[in-house]
Structures are given as structure tokens and as C-alpha cells.
Design an enzyme around this catalytic site. Structure first.
Site, mmCIF file in Angstrom:
data_model
loop_
_atom_site.group_PDB
_atom_site.id
_atom_site.type_symbol
_atom_site.label_atom_id
_atom_site.label_comp_id
_atom_site.label_asym_id
_atom_site.label_seq_id
_atom_site.Cartn_x
_atom_site.Cartn_y
_atom_site.Cartn_z
ATOM 1 N N SER A 105 -11.617 48.106 -9.340
ATOM 2 C CA SER A 105 -12.564 47.648 -10.337
ATOM 3 C C SER A 105 -12.956 48.827 -11.219
ATOM 4 O O SER A 105 -12.266 49.847 -11.235
ATOM 5 C CB SER A 105 -13.785 47.013 -9.661
ATOM 6 O OG SER A 105 -14.467 46.199 -10.593
ATOM 7 N N HIS A 110 -21.497 53.087 -22.338
ATOM 8 C CA HIS A 110 -21.354 53.365 -23.769
ATOM 9 C C HIS A 110 -22.746 53.523 -24.370
ATOM 10 O O HIS A 110 -23.688 52.843 -23.945
ATOM 11 C CB HIS A 110 -20.609 52.235 -24.484
ATOM 12 C CG HIS A 110 -19.289 51.908 -23.876
ATOM 13 N ND1 HIS A 110 -18.170 52.689 -24.062
ATOM 14 C CD2 HIS A 110 -18.909 50.894 -23.054
ATOM 15 C CE1 HIS A 110 -17.147 52.161 -23.390
ATOM 16 N NE2 HIS A 110 -17.579 51.076 -22.768
ATOM 17 N N CYS A 133 -15.351 44.217 -6.576
ATOM 18 C CA CYS A 133 -14.728 43.130 -5.828
ATOM 19 C C CYS A 133 -15.078 43.259 -4.355
ATOM 20 O O CYS A 133 -15.480 44.321 -3.887
ATOM 21 C CB CYS A 133 -13.212 43.162 -5.994
ATOM 22 S SG CYS A 133 -12.638 42.947 -7.683
#
Length: 255
Positions: A105, A110, A133
């Protein structure tokens, strides 16, 4: 006491996604104050510090970093992405141990700076996405994330997708109890914010947003003493800060 684990048939195929967004608002009127703001952003939200935060987050959820990609931008802002995996130990027929990376994963962050041209308000948004996951859930990292940033507004979305099976064959669409994201945030932290939930329980979708209660004006100024400002100016700046925060929190242009 730790929850008893489910006996699963095969792997846990549930995907758990946490989207964590923070907004840091400040007042920067003069050219010097705007330069100081950019310097502050470059120090607080550069890719190296963000990488350290995400690496610690990965360790907290019991995952392992496979790859790191990061980038700083001019004049400010940064992006970091970590490919992560849960490490599983599997014994082969001879009894020796083989390590395999399963449930791959990612974690990403950002940053987005912008200015309000009329009120001299600068808003900096940090978006962190954690997709895991299997048994790993990122909710336990919320206190760490909130404490890592100066957060005036926080929005969080958590969703569990897919399904797995018990050994009996029964489908499992969520493997842990949750009624609200707020249950995973320290009460002392929650007391500093007004918080509301919008949850869709039948779809395993949970949304919480938080707005800081008290504005200490000095914390929103750069190289300026709040007591050097005339009372009316202090009131105007505080009102503009509060309006900006309320609109971001509500997601609509109110004023």
C-alpha cells in the site's frame, strides 16, 4: 486488552483508507511578513520533515517502507510518497522462515499554499493519505498527525472497502468496531476543537471535521507584536481569521 483476531480463510482483503487534511491560516500583510511566512513554510513543511513524519507513521501502524519518493517546490510546498507493506512471516515445508512482503500500500503527503488577496490571509493545506490492506488500520496515528502540525481546521475521512472471509466462509466487510473517528483522538485534543461527524455506517464511510475554538492572535502574526497593533486592527484581523476558518470548515462561501 487487545481484540481477539478473526480466523480468516486466506488473506485479509479489506482496504482501509484515511484521508487527513489540515489547514494552517496566518496573517501576512507586509512584504517582510510574507517572506517570513514562506521561510516558515519551508522549514515546517519541507520534504525531509514530512518524510520523517510519514516514516514514523509507517512504523506506528506496523508496516515497512519499501520505497520513498519526495520533492520540494519553489517558492514553497512539498510532496512525499512512501510505498509500504505489511511484512508476513511464512514457514516453508522444511521449517525455515521466508519473509514475504504482502498487502502493499502507500502513504502520501502533499502541501498547497495560497493567499487571500484582500485580507492578507495565507492558508497552507497539508493532505495526507494512508491506504493500508489487511489488519493494519491507520486510525491509531491520528493523535500523532494532529500533534505534528499547527492545525486550525482538520478534516478526516476513513473508509473500509472490500471484504474478507472467516474460515466458515462468512464475508467480513469490516474487521474492527468504529462509530466515529473522534473515538481515536485524545480527549484533551478534542477539547480544543469544535467537531462534527457525517457518517454513512452502512457503507463503512466515516467523516469528521474539526475547527479550532480559540484564536490567540499572536500565533497568527509574523515578526509583529499583537500589542503594537491598534485595538480595532486586532479585532479586524481576528474577525477575518475566524471568517476564513469558518468558510473552510463549512466548505461554503458564507461571508
Amino acid at each position: 486488552m487487545a481484540e481477539a483476531k478473526l480466523s480468516l480463510y486466506g488473506f485479509n482483503n479489506l482496504t482501509k483508507s484515511l484521508s487527513f487534511n489540515i489547514y494552517d491560516v496566518c496573517y501576512a500583510k507586509t512584504e517582510r511578513e510574507q517572506r517570513d511566512y514562506i521561510a516558515y513554510i519551508n522549514e515546517q513543511y519541507n520534504s525531509e520533515r514530512l518524510t520523517n513524519i510519514l516514516t514514523t507513521l509507517t512504523e506506528m501502524i506496523g508496516a515497512h517502507v519499501l520505497n520513498i519518493s519526495r520533492q520540494d517546490y519553489e517558492p514553497q510546498g512539498a510532496s512525499v510518497t512512501l510505498l509500504i507493506a505489511e511484512e508476513s512471516m511464512i514457514k516453508n515445508m522444511l521449517g525455515s522462515t521466508v519473509v514475504e512482503h504482502l498487502d502493499k500500500s502507500h502513504v502520501s503527503v502533499h502541501t498547497y499554499p495560497e493567499y487571500h488577496p484582500e485580507t492578507f490571509l495565507a492558508t497552507f493545506r497539508v493532505d495526507i493519505d494512508v491506504a493500508t490492506c489487511g489488519e493494519i488500520t491507520p486510525l491509531s496515528t491520528l493523535d500523532y498527525l494532529i500533534g505534528s502540525f499547527d492545525s486550525d481546521i482538520i478534516t478526516m475521512d476513513y473508509r473500509v472497502r472490500g471484504f474478507t472471509r472467516e474460515v466458515s466462509g462468512e464475508k467480513i466487510f469490516i474487521d474492527h468496531e468504529i462509530t466515529s473517528i473522534q473515538n481515536y483522538i485524545d480527549k484533551a485534543t478534542l477539547s480544543k476543537y469544535d467537531a462534527i461527524d457525517v457518517n454513512v455506517y452502512q457503507s463503512n464511510i466515516f467523516h469528521t471535521k474539526m475547527l479550532i475554538k480559540n484564536i490567540e492572535l499572536q500565533n497568527y502574526l509574523f515578526n509583529a507584536d499583537v500589542y503594537e497593533l491598534p485595538p480595532q486592527t486586532r479585532l479586524d484581523i481576528t474577525n477575518n481569521l475566524r471568517r476564513e476558518m469558518i468558510e473552510i470548515f463549512s466548505g461554503s462561501n458564507i461571508y
